[in-house]
Design a protein around this motif. Structure first.
Motif, PDB file in Angstrom:
ATOM      1  N   THR A   1       0.806  -1.219   0.000  1.00 40.98           N
ATOM      2  CA  THR A   1       0.000   0.000   0.000  1.00 40.98           C
ATOM      3  C   THR A   1       0.841   1.272   0.000  1.00 40.98           C
ATOM      4  OG1 THR A   1      -0.072   0.067   2.420  1.00 40.98           O
ATOM      5  CG2 THR A   1      -1.798  -1.190   1.299  1.00 40.98           C
ATOM      6  N   LEU A   2       2.160   1.143   0.254  1.00 44.65           N
ATOM      7  CA  LEU A   2       3.069   2.277   0.398  1.00 44.65           C
ATOM      8  C   LEU A   2       2.637   3.203   1.524  1.00 44.65           C
ATOM      9  CD1 LEU A   2       3.799   3.145  -3.357  1.00 44.65           C
ATOM     10  CD2 LEU A   2       5.019   1.571  -1.826  1.00 44.65           C
ATOM     11  N   ARG A   3       1.913   2.658   2.502  1.00 47.46           N
ATOM     12  CA  ARG A   3       1.514   3.396   3.692  1.00 47.46           C
ATOM     13  C   ARG A   3       2.471   3.085   4.825  1.00 47.46           C
ATOM     14  NH1 ARG A   3      -3.893   5.034   4.137  1.00 47.46           N
ATOM     15  NH2 ARG A   3      -3.203   5.889   6.133  1.00 47.46           N
ATOM     16  N   TYR A   4       2.655   4.058   5.710  1.00 47.90           N
ATOM     17  CA  TYR A   4       3.473   3.847   6.901  1.00 47.90           C
ATOM     18  C   TYR A   4       2.613   3.237   7.998  1.00 47.90           C
ATOM     19  CZ  TYR A   4       7.091   6.507   4.590  1.00 47.90           C
ATOM     20  OH  TYR A   4       8.049   6.919   3.689  1.00 47.90           O
ATOM     21  N   VAL A   5       3.148   2.225   8.658  1.00 47.94           N
ATOM     22  CA  VAL A   5       2.422   1.493   9.690  1.00 47.94           C
ATOM     23  C   VAL A   5       3.191   1.610  11.007  1.00 47.94           C
ATOM     24  CG1 VAL A   5       1.571  -0.774  10.413  1.00 47.94           C
ATOM     25  CG2 VAL A   5       1.439  -0.105   8.002  1.00 47.94           C
ATOM     26  N   ALA A   6       2.466   1.938  12.071  1.00 56.43           N
ATOM     27  CA  ALA A   6       3.050   2.046  13.405  1.00 56.43           C
ATOM     28  C   ALA A   6       2.512   0.942  14.295  1.00 56.43           C
ATOM     29  CB  ALA A   6       2.721   3.417  14.014  1.00 56.43           C
TER      30      ALA A   6
ATOM     31  N   GLY B   1      -4.871  -2.063  25.412  1.00 63.53           N
ATOM     32  CA  GLY B   1      -5.652  -2.993  26.212  1.00 63.53           C
ATOM     33  C   GLY B   1      -5.021  -3.276  27.564  1.00 63.53           C
ATOM     34  N   PRO B   2      -5.695  -4.046  28.403  1.00 65.26           N
ATOM     35  CA  PRO B   2      -5.188  -4.333  29.756  1.00 65.26           C
ATOM     36  C   PRO B   2      -3.819  -4.999  29.757  1.00 65.26           C
ATOM     37  CG  PRO B   2      -7.491  -4.999  29.534  1.00 65.26           C
ATOM     38  CD  PRO B   2      -7.028  -4.647  28.161  1.00 65.26           C
ATOM     39  N   SER B   3      -3.567  -5.857  28.777  1.00 65.92           N
ATOM     40  CA  SER B   3      -2.267  -6.534  28.705  1.00 65.92           C
ATOM     41  C   SER B   3      -1.311  -5.867  27.736  1.00 65.92           C
ATOM     42  CB  SER B   3      -2.467  -8.002  28.312  1.00 65.92           C
ATOM     43  OG  SER B   3      -3.175  -8.103  27.084  1.00 65.92           O
ATOM     44  N   LEU B   4      -1.681  -4.675  27.227  1.00 65.05           N
ATOM     45  CA  LEU B   4      -0.848  -3.906  26.299  1.00 65.05           C
ATOM     46  C   LEU B   4      -0.367  -4.767  25.130  1.00 65.05           C
ATOM     47  CD1 LEU B   4       1.226  -1.649  28.747  1.00 65.05           C
ATOM     48  CD2 LEU B   4      -0.891  -1.111  27.513  1.00 65.05           C
ATOM     49  N   ASP B   5      -1.326  -5.326  24.417  1.00 65.36           N
ATOM     50  CA  ASP B   5      -1.018  -6.129  23.232  1.00 65.36           C
ATOM     51  C   ASP B   5      -0.614  -5.221  22.069  1.00 65.36           C
ATOM     52  OD1 ASP B   5      -1.781  -8.558  24.503  1.00 65.36           O
ATOM     53  OD2 ASP B   5      -3.888  -8.061  24.134  1.00 65.36           O
ATOM     54  N   PRO B   6       0.323  -5.645  21.231  1.00 62.23           N
ATOM     55  CA  PRO B   6       0.714  -4.818  20.079  1.00 62.23           C
ATOM     56  C   PRO B   6      -0.408  -4.709  19.052  1.00 62.23           C
ATOM     57  CG  PRO B   6       1.790  -6.966  19.996  1.00 62.23           C
ATOM     58  CD  PRO B   6       1.111  -6.881  21.327  1.00 62.23           C
ATOM     59  N   VAL B   7      -0.560  -3.512  18.495  1.00 61.07           N
ATOM     60  CA  VAL B   7      -1.582  -3.238  17.492  1.00 61.07           C
ATOM     61  C   VAL B   7      -0.931  -2.464  16.350  1.00 61.07           C
ATOM     62  CG1 VAL B   7      -3.774  -2.087  17.000  1.00 61.07           C
ATOM     63  CG2 VAL B   7      -3.401  -3.136  19.233  1.00 61.07           C
ATOM     64  N   ASP B   8      -1.142  -2.916  15.112  1.00 61.90           N
ATOM     65  CA  ASP B   8      -0.613  -2.233  13.935  1.00 61.90           C
ATOM     66  C   ASP B   8      -1.663  -1.267  13.386  1.00 61.90           C
ATOM     67  OD1 ASP B   8       1.767  -3.585  14.105  1.00 61.90           O
ATOM     68  OD2 ASP B   8       1.221  -5.121  12.642  1.00 61.90           O
ATOM     69  N   LEU B   9      -1.215  -0.023  13.126  1.00 67.42           N
ATOM     70  CA  LEU B   9      -2.112   1.027  12.658  1.00 67.42           C
ATOM     71  C   LEU B   9      -1.473   1.781  11.507  1.00 67.42           C
ATOM     72  CD1 LEU B   9      -2.974   2.434  16.192  1.00 67.42           C
ATOM     73  CD2 LEU B   9      -4.500   1.034  14.801  1.00 67.42           C
ATOM     74  N   ALA B  10      -2.265   2.101  10.482  1.00 66.99           N
ATOM     75  CA  ALA B  10      -1.785   2.942   9.388  1.00 66.99           C
ATOM     76  C   ALA B  10      -1.689   4.376   9.880  1.00 66.99           C
ATOM     77  CB  ALA B  10      -2.728   2.851   8.197  1.00 66.99           C
ATOM     78  N   VAL B  11      -0.558   5.025   9.615  1.00 66.35           N
ATOM     79  CA  VAL B  11      -0.345   6.391  10.087  1.00 66.35           C
ATOM     80  C   VAL B  11      -1.139   7.361   9.208  1.00 66.35           C
ATOM     81  CG1 VAL B  11       1.362   8.212  10.431  1.00 66.35           C
ATOM     82  CG2 VAL B  11       1.923   5.846  11.023  1.00 66.35           C
ATOM     83  N   ASP B  12      -1.936   8.188   9.867  1.00 70.08           N
ATOM     84  CA  ASP B  12      -2.709   9.232   9.192  1.00 70.08           C
ATOM     85  C   ASP B  12      -2.250  10.563   9.772  1.00 70.08           C
ATOM     86  OD1 ASP B  12      -4.488  10.876   7.948  1.00 70.08           O
ATOM     87  OD2 ASP B  12      -6.298   9.947   8.756  1.00 70.08           O
TER      88      ASP B  12
ATOM     89  N   THR C   1       0.211  11.440   4.732  1.00 68.13           N
ATOM     90  CA  THR C   1       0.814  10.114   4.580  1.00 68.13           C
ATOM     91  C   THR C   1      -0.198   9.131   4.006  1.00 68.13           C
ATOM     92  OG1 THR C   1       0.229   9.653   6.889  1.00 68.13           O
ATOM     93  CG2 THR C   1       2.489  10.402   6.446  1.00 68.13           C
ATOM     94  N   ALA C   2      -1.385   9.631   3.649  1.00 69.97           N
ATOM     95  CA  ALA C   2      -2.419   8.753   3.104  1.00 69.97           C
ATOM     96  C   ALA C   2      -2.221   8.475   1.628  1.00 69.97           C
ATOM     97  CB  ALA C   2      -3.802   9.372   3.338  1.00 69.97           C
ATOM     98  N   ILE C   3      -1.407   9.281   0.948  1.00 67.09           N
ATOM     99  CA  ILE C   3      -1.114   9.053  -0.468  1.00 67.09           C
ATOM    100  C   ILE C   3       0.391   8.918  -0.635  1.00 67.09           C
ATOM    101  CG2 ILE C   3      -3.182  10.242  -1.285  1.00 67.09           C
ATOM    102  CD1 ILE C   3      -1.447  12.671  -1.919  1.00 67.09           C
ATOM    103  N   PRO C   4       0.843   8.049  -1.534  1.00 68.20           N
ATOM    104  CA  PRO C   4       2.286   7.824  -1.664  1.00 68.20           C
ATOM    105  C   PRO C   4       3.019   8.920  -2.429  1.00 68.20           C
ATOM    106  CG  PRO C   4       1.098   6.391  -3.156  1.00 68.20           C
ATOM    107  CD  PRO C   4       0.064   7.087  -2.325  1.00 68.20           C
TER     108      PRO C   4
END
Length: 416
Positions: free
Chosen positions: A36-41, A46-57, A267-270
């Protein structure tokens, strides 16, 4: 607009929920998704601080999350419609719109002004969110905000990149990640961003990294005021545009598109997009200047409109030797120069293309600077001071954003 007292109460509700701490530098590494050529963080939730991947906007108003995919039903707690948090988060300058239905006990419904999630409603909720950090002694830790305000989507967003569960909004709103982090840790309302072709980094807060950055690379930054957003979202980062020059020659903007002119950072468009009324003149001016340098045009490769034979494109110290593009901002003295490393894209073995596309008639701004044009340029988003800082390409100093990320790792985590 919500009353100032509501905003102050929101700040207190956030700040009082986080234990006091020493100054921290918050560090958010990014990866560029090749499909997608998007940056992902990646942050922790959550309570156990689970990792979550999010597209940077970059201009997004909030953390917009598919909460249905959480591993724990207690990961988020809905916010009531008439609460201080709901009223402040949906004020005129928030980037979110109130969509409550029912009485005082109803859940706070939210709807973004624009962007990818605009057609999708959601609810405002609270949950624990954390990012990596280092304190003044160099000790590594996870900096958490226990009651971080989150926009929960009612349906899976589906952002294209594998495993991505939503978007991470960094915009000029009261509940974006930088705003909530600044409030929680008593830091300046600013963050730095540095993107590269394959990765990047967001740095916020205070602490040792900023003393080094402020004393070195950031001295070369040029500043321009942030303008009032005239795009679909009030949370977007907009700066004024006076004129565009290609190889030193000014393009006529006023005859093809009425002022005022503006630039949005995204960062929504490459790749950078130029509004349709201006793009033909822009493309032809660049092609003409390139032809004068001996660059031979070849058939365009989608999505680009102007391409050249790579064998006729020379090399310079900071990338391809091509006509310079100058975006003249509030005055002739303040320019954002886009050189060959940021303006050109190797589309195929037979074509090197101008990485600027026709943005159509509904672009919202005259120019939208996309991810490729932001690469290896140190950016300071000082929304507390309502200004944007930008530097020359790091390649002119024989540096890259990947070097900055590595330097942070070696400084902050010497035992790794």
């Amino acid at each position: 607009m919500a009353a100032p007292s509501l905003y102050l109460l929101l700040l207190c509700s956030l700040a009082c929920l986080v234990p006091s701490s020493r100054s921290r530098t918050l560090f958010l590494p990014l990866a560029k998704d090749p499909s997608t050529l998007r940056y992902v963080a990646t942050l922790y939730h959550g309570p156990s601080l689970d990792p979550v991947d999010l597209a940077v906007d970059l201009g997004g108003p909030s953390l917009w999350l598919d909460c249905s995919a959480s591993s724990s039903p207690s990961a988020v707690r809905p916010v009531p419609c008439r609460s201080i948090q709901c009223l402040a988060a949906t004020s005129d300058a928030s980037g979110l719109r109130l969509a409550c239905a029912g009485g005082a006990s109803a859940v706070c419904g939210v709807r973004p002004e624009g962007g990818e999630a605009a057609a999708r409603g959601g609810v405002l909720a609270e949950g624990a969110v954390a990012v990596d950090s280092v304190d003044g002694s160099g000790e590594r830790s996870v900096a958490a905000v226990d009651r971080f305000l989150i926009s929960c989507a009612r349906a899976p967003p589906g952002y294209g990149a594998t495993g991505v569960r939503g978007t991470l909004g960094l915009g000029r709103s009261r509940i974006s990640l930088p705003s909530q982090v600044a409030t929680a840790f008593g830091a300046r309302r600013r963050f730095f961003a540095c993107l590269s072709a394959s990765e990047g980094v967001i740095v916020a807060g205070d602490g040792p990294f900023f003393s080094r950055l402020d004393g070195d690379i950031s001295r070369s930054l040029t500043y321009t005021p942030l303008a009032t957003a005239k795009s679909a979202r009030s949370s977007d980062y907009i700066i004024n545009l006076t004129s565009i020059k290609i190889d030193g020659k000014r393009l006529s903007l006023d005859s093809s598109s009425p002022p005022p002119h503006s630039i949005k950072l995204s960062t929504a468009i490459p790749y950078t997009a130029v509004a349709s009324p201006i793009y033909p003149a822009f493309a032809e001016a660049f092609a003409g200047a390139a032809s004068a340098m001996g660059m031979a045009r070849v058939p365009p490769v989608a999505p680009f409109g102007v391409c050249f034979d790579p064998r006729t494109v020379g090399a310079a110290g900071a990338g391809p030797d091509v006509p310079a593009i100058d975006l003249v901002l509030q005055s002739e003295m303040v320019r954002w120069r886009i050189g060959g490393s940021n303006s050109m894209v190797r589309a195929s073995d037979e074509a090197t293309c101008l990485g600027v596309v026709d943005g159509g008639d509904g672009l919202g701004s005259t120019v939208v600077l996309g991810g490729h044009q932001l690469e290896d340029v140190l950016l300071e988003f000082d929304f507390g001071g309502s200004r944007l800082g930008f530097g020359p390409p790091l390649s002119t100093r024989r540096l890259a954003c990947s070097d900055l990320r590595s330097e942070f790792n070696s400084m902050a985590f010497p035992s790794l």
